[in-house]
Design an enzyme around this catalytic site. Structure first.
Site, mmCIF file in Angstrom:
data_model
loop_
_atom_site.group_PDB
_atom_site.id
_atom_site.type_symbol
_atom_site.label_atom_id
_atom_site.label_comp_id
_atom_site.label_asym_id
_atom_site.label_seq_id
_atom_site.Cartn_x
_atom_site.Cartn_y
_atom_site.Cartn_z
ATOM 1 N N CYS A 76 0.842 -1.207 0.000
ATOM 2 C CA CYS A 76 0.000 0.000 0.000
ATOM 3 C C CYS A 76 0.873 1.252 0.000
ATOM 4 C CB CYS A 76 -0.911 -0.029 1.220
ATOM 5 S SG CYS A 76 -1.838 1.488 1.509
ATOM 6 N N CYS A 79 0.103 3.638 2.875
ATOM 7 C CA CYS A 79 0.633 3.093 4.134
ATOM 8 C C CYS A 79 2.127 3.376 4.259
ATOM 9 C CB CYS A 79 0.396 1.591 4.214
ATOM 10 S SG CYS A 79 -1.323 1.100 4.175
#
Length: 147
Positions: A76, A79
């Site tokens: 991600c 993230c």
């Protein structure tokens, strides 16, 4: 890992937990490929398995220590962008326990997570707040609110 530095459990937490094996330490935030800030106050942990996350959650519930869990994934992009700031915030908000849990490393205990990153905030052993997505200022405001 392409010249990027990863910090060990000992460096991040200011000491070693005797129940963690050498293999656990090598998995500390494994897969992020990021140079992360040093955790000076020992209040940042990483869950490298469902068993570790279950133990961390039990500890949060029994100790009633204010805590925040960052549920993310190594693949991600968002993230990866917020994780270094999350680590840095662990130095600024000493009263909070910080936990990073990769959803791919903890598939059983994170099956309820539908969006990454997701932040869960705990107070007195209970989850009291949730934040979906990342935003440095939003996260800092929530951390301030719950610290």
């Amino acid at each position: 890992m392409g010249g990027k530095t990863k910090f060990s459990l000992k460096q991040m937490e200011g000491g070693e937990e005797p129940s963690w094996t050498e293999e656990d330490k090598s998995k500390e935030l494994q897969g992020t490929g990021l140079k992360l800030p040093l955790n000076r106050h020992g209040n940042l942990k990483s869950a490298s398995s469902d068993q570790k996350l279950t133990l961390i959650l039990q500890s949060i519930r029994s100790s009633k220590t204010p805590a925040v869990i960052n549920y993310g994934a190594s693949w991600c992009h968002v993230c990866s962008q917020i994780l270094p700031k999350f680590c840095q915030f662990s130095n600024n908000f000493r009263r909070l326990s910080f936990v990073y849990a990769d959803i791919d490393e903890c598939p059983e205990t994170t099956q309820h997570i539908r969006y990454t990153p997701t932040f869960h905030f705990f107070r007195d052993g209970e989850r009291v707040d949730e934040m979906l997505g990342a935003g440095e200022e939003r996260l800092q405001d929530r951390l301030w609110l719950h610290s």
